[in-house]
Write an enzyme that holds these catalytic residues in place. Structure first.
Site, PDB file in Angstrom:
ATOM      1  CG  HIS A  97      -1.973  -0.946   1.264  1.00  0.00           C
ATOM      2  ND1 HIS A  97      -3.254  -0.882   0.769  1.00  0.00           N
ATOM      3  CD2 HIS A  97      -1.914  -2.285   1.806  1.00  0.00           C
ATOM      4  CE1 HIS A  97      -3.930  -1.842   0.923  1.00  0.00           C
ATOM      5  NE2 HIS A  97      -3.053  -2.907   1.611  1.00  0.00           N
ATOM      6  CB  ALA A 142      17.668 -15.972  10.124  1.00  0.00           C
ATOM      7  NE  ARG A 148      16.737   1.473   0.322  1.00  0.00           N
ATOM      8  CZ  ARG A 148      17.124   2.189   1.490  1.00  0.00           C
ATOM      9  NH1 ARG A 148      17.872   1.247   2.495  1.00  0.00           N
ATOM     10  NH2 ARG A 148      16.401   3.136   1.897  1.00  0.00           N
TER      11      ARG A 148
END
Length: 152
Positions: A97, A142, A148
């Protein structure tokens, strides 16, 4: 016919959860293919993994571990290369969103494809959000939240 195909897809994607976690990989792969996914040879999916939609392509010799959630929203695609290892509880999603106003922060929704390159390793409890490309041979540590793209 479209409604029948959608129902068949949902049933096939959900039915892998009926099998033992780490057995019957070939049968589970066949069900995922019938559900609309594109799978290479020797793909191993643990039965607790959840594919919410069929817009997913997985390359050969790839492993999808326990309790992964893979969601390719309508109009988008997730591509996972060959020889990829996806650790437990990894979430991959193509939906997101825009930021909205203070009255409703989750603004207008959008989708962007996700790609994971050959030989990559996405370790446990990682989240990969829409529009991300994980490069060939890359490692996602992890617990990462990948916002990005990650180079080779």
């Amino acid at each position: 016919m479209g409604a029948f195909r959608t129902l068949l897809s949902k049933l096939c994607l959900a039915s892998i959860r009926l099998f033992p976690l780490t057995r019957f990989y070939a049968i589970k792969s066949s069900l995922l293919r019938l559900g609309g996914l594109t799978l290479g040879a020797n793909v191993r999916v643990i039965s607790s993994a959840r594919f919410v939609t069929p817009f997913v392509e997985i390359g050969e010799n790839t492993f999808i571990s326990y309790e992964c959630i893979i969601i390719a929203a309508h109009g988008s695609h997730i591509s996972i290369g060959k020889n990829v290892d996806i650790g437990p509880r990894v979430t991959i999603t193509t939906g997101n969103h825009q930021f909205g106003g203070p009255e409703h922060r989750a603004g207008e929704g959008y989708v962007r494809d996700v790609g994971i390159g050959d030989g990559a390793w996405v370790a446990s409890n990682s989240v990969i959000v829409s529009g991300i490309k994980i490069g060939k041979g890359a490692v996602v540590a992890a617990g990462s939240v990948v916002t990005r793209s990650v180079p080779e």
